[in-house]
Motif scaffolding. Structure first.
Motif, PDB file in Angstrom:
ATOM      1  N   UNK A 117      -2.707  -5.049  -6.737  1.00  0.00           N
ATOM      2  CA  UNK A 117      -1.376  -4.574  -7.096  1.00  0.00           C
ATOM      3  C   UNK A 117      -1.317  -3.048  -7.086  1.00  0.00           C
ATOM      4  N   UNK A 118      -0.402  -2.507  -6.296  1.00  0.00           N
ATOM      5  CA  UNK A 118      -0.228  -1.056  -6.211  1.00  0.00           C
ATOM      6  C   UNK A 118       1.031  -0.762  -5.398  1.00  0.00           C
ATOM      7  N   UNK A 119       1.554   0.426  -5.604  1.00  0.00           N
ATOM      8  CA  UNK A 119       2.621   0.953  -4.765  1.00  0.00           C
ATOM      9  C   UNK A 119       2.030   2.186  -4.104  1.00  0.00           C
ATOM     10  N   UNK A 120       1.861   2.114  -2.791  1.00  0.00           N
ATOM     11  CA  UNK A 120       1.228   3.209  -2.061  1.00  0.00           C
ATOM     12  C   UNK A 120       2.280   3.937  -1.219  1.00  0.00           C
ATOM     13  N   UNK A 121       2.293   5.266  -1.281  1.00  0.00           N
ATOM     14  CA  UNK A 121       3.249   6.001  -0.437  1.00  0.00           C
ATOM     15  C   UNK A 121       2.870   5.857   1.041  1.00  0.00           C
ATOM     16  N   UNK A 122       3.879   5.744   1.874  1.00  0.00           N
ATOM     17  CA  UNK A 122       3.655   5.701   3.316  1.00  0.00           C
ATOM     18  C   UNK A 122       3.581   7.123   3.853  1.00  0.00           C
ATOM     19  N   UNK A 123       3.008   7.311   5.023  1.00  0.00           N
ATOM     20  CA  UNK A 123       2.941   8.661   5.598  1.00  0.00           C
ATOM     21  C   UNK A 123       4.326   9.283   5.727  1.00  0.00           C
ATOM     22  N   UNK A 124       4.395  10.563   5.490  1.00  0.00           N
ATOM     23  CA  UNK A 124       5.684  11.280   5.541  1.00  0.00           C
ATOM     24  C   UNK A 124       6.242  11.300   6.958  1.00  0.00           C
ATOM     25  N   UNK A 125       7.550  11.416   7.034  1.00  0.00           N
ATOM     26  CA  UNK A 125       8.211  11.504   8.333  1.00  0.00           C
ATOM     27  C   UNK A 125       8.570  10.139   8.873  1.00  0.00           C
ATOM     28  N   UNK A 129      11.954   8.730   6.160  1.00  0.00           N
ATOM     29  CA  UNK A 129      12.942   9.749   5.794  1.00  0.00           C
ATOM     30  C   UNK A 129      14.356   9.263   6.106  1.00  0.00           C
ATOM     31  N   UNK A 130      14.534   8.608   7.236  1.00  0.00           N
ATOM     32  CA  UNK A 130      15.843   8.068   7.587  1.00  0.00           C
ATOM     33  C   UNK A 130      16.271   6.992   6.594  1.00  0.00           C
ATOM     34  N   UNK A 131      15.350   6.100   6.256  1.00  0.00           N
ATOM     35  CA  UNK A 131      15.685   5.035   5.323  1.00  0.00           C
ATOM     36  C   UNK A 131      15.999   5.585   3.936  1.00  0.00           C
ATOM     37  N   UNK A 132      15.283   6.617   3.516  1.00  0.00           N
ATOM     38  CA  UNK A 132      15.592   7.248   2.228  1.00  0.00           C
ATOM     39  C   UNK A 132      16.992   7.866   2.260  1.00  0.00           C
ATOM     40  N   UNK A 133      17.335   8.512   3.358  1.00  0.00           N
ATOM     41  CA  UNK A 133      18.670   9.085   3.502  1.00  0.00           C
ATOM     42  C   UNK A 133      19.749   8.016   3.499  1.00  0.00           C
ATOM     43  N   UNK A 134      19.499   6.916   4.209  1.00  0.00           N
ATOM     44  CA  UNK A 134      20.463   5.813   4.212  1.00  0.00           C
ATOM     45  C   UNK A 134      20.592   5.207   2.823  1.00  0.00           C
ATOM     46  N   UNK A 135      19.478   5.157   2.099  1.00  0.00           N
ATOM     47  CA  UNK A 135      19.527   4.667   0.718  1.00  0.00           C
ATOM     48  C   UNK A 135      20.400   5.548  -0.153  1.00  0.00           C
ATOM     49  N   UNK A 136      20.280   6.852   0.010  1.00  0.00           N
ATOM     50  CA  UNK A 136      21.116   7.787  -0.760  1.00  0.00           C
ATOM     51  C   UNK A 136      22.593   7.605  -0.406  1.00  0.00           C
ATOM     52  N   UNK A 137      22.887   7.436   0.883  1.00  0.00           N
ATOM     53  CA  UNK A 137      24.278   7.188   1.290  1.00  0.00           C
ATOM     54  C   UNK A 137      24.803   5.877   0.708  1.00  0.00           C
ATOM     55  N   UNK A 138      23.960   4.856   0.724  1.00  0.00           N
ATOM     56  CA  UNK A 138      24.371   3.566   0.163  1.00  0.00           C
ATOM     57  C   UNK A 138      24.661   3.686  -1.332  1.00  0.00           C
ATOM     58  N   UNK A 139      23.847   4.448  -2.054  1.00  0.00           N
ATOM     59  CA  UNK A 139      24.094   4.638  -3.485  1.00  0.00           C
ATOM     60  C   UNK A 139      25.389   5.412  -3.723  1.00  0.00           C
ATOM     61  N   UNK A 140      25.668   6.397  -2.887  1.00  0.00           N
ATOM     62  CA  UNK A 140      26.930   7.131  -3.015  1.00  0.00           C
ATOM     63  C   UNK A 140      28.112   6.191  -2.768  1.00  0.00           C
TER      64      UNK A 140
END
Length: 160
Positions: A117-125, A129-140
């Motif tokens: 059990x763990x949450x591991x960060x994926x490599x940057x870029x 980054x696109x999915x994080x941005x889309x997530x922010x738009x979805x929350x807005x």
């Protein structure tokens, strides 16, 4: 898909075609807000992190919640108003999109569940980054539709 869906959704599902007068309009907007909140969590969850062990159930739970919201939304929209052709086409594309996400998630789940059990960060870029941005738009958009649902509910209360 998400980039295309938001503006299209705005012009069709955001009550631009008589929905504001329909009795179920506030409920429809609440469901849209819930859907956007789910995608606002799901997109960055899948784009920025790798979910291992029992924690792999987090994105699966979000996906299941989205399926339940979508099913309820289809019923409420059908009862609230006659859907215009572009919105019906959008629904088909959104369900195809949901199927692709479910397929990819379910393919990864067996391997993820066997890890500690763990949450591991994926490599940057990349897509993260696109999915994080889309997530922010979805929350807005979630906030926008929640405010719309509240406004519609208050309007119905004033008329009663």
């Amino acid at each position: 898909m998400a980039c295309w869906a938001a503006p299209t959704s705005s012009s069709t599902t955001s009550c631009s075609r008589g929905c504001r007068r329909a009795p179920g309009a506030a409920a429809e907007q609440r469901l849209h807000s819930a859907r956007e909140a789910i995608f606002g969590l799901l997109f960055p969850s899948l784009g920025l992190f790798s979910w291992h062990g029992w924690l792999a159930w987090w994105p699966a739970a979000l996906l299941l919640a989205e399926i339940l919201v979508s099913l309820r939304d289809a019923v409420v929209e059908g009862d609230t108003r006659r859907l215009p052709v572009p919105e019906r086409m959008l629904h088909v594309l959104l369900f195809i999109n949901l199927g692709v996400i479910a397929t990819l998630l379910l393919q990864g789940m067996p391997g993820w569940r066997t890890l500690p059990a763990a949450v591991a960060p994926l490599p940057a870029g990349g897509a993260g980054a696109w999915l994080a941005g889309l997530g922010a738009l979805a929350l807005a958009w979630c906030v926008r539709d929640a405010l719309s649902a509240r406004r519609l509910r208050l309007q119905v209360g004033k008329r009663a």
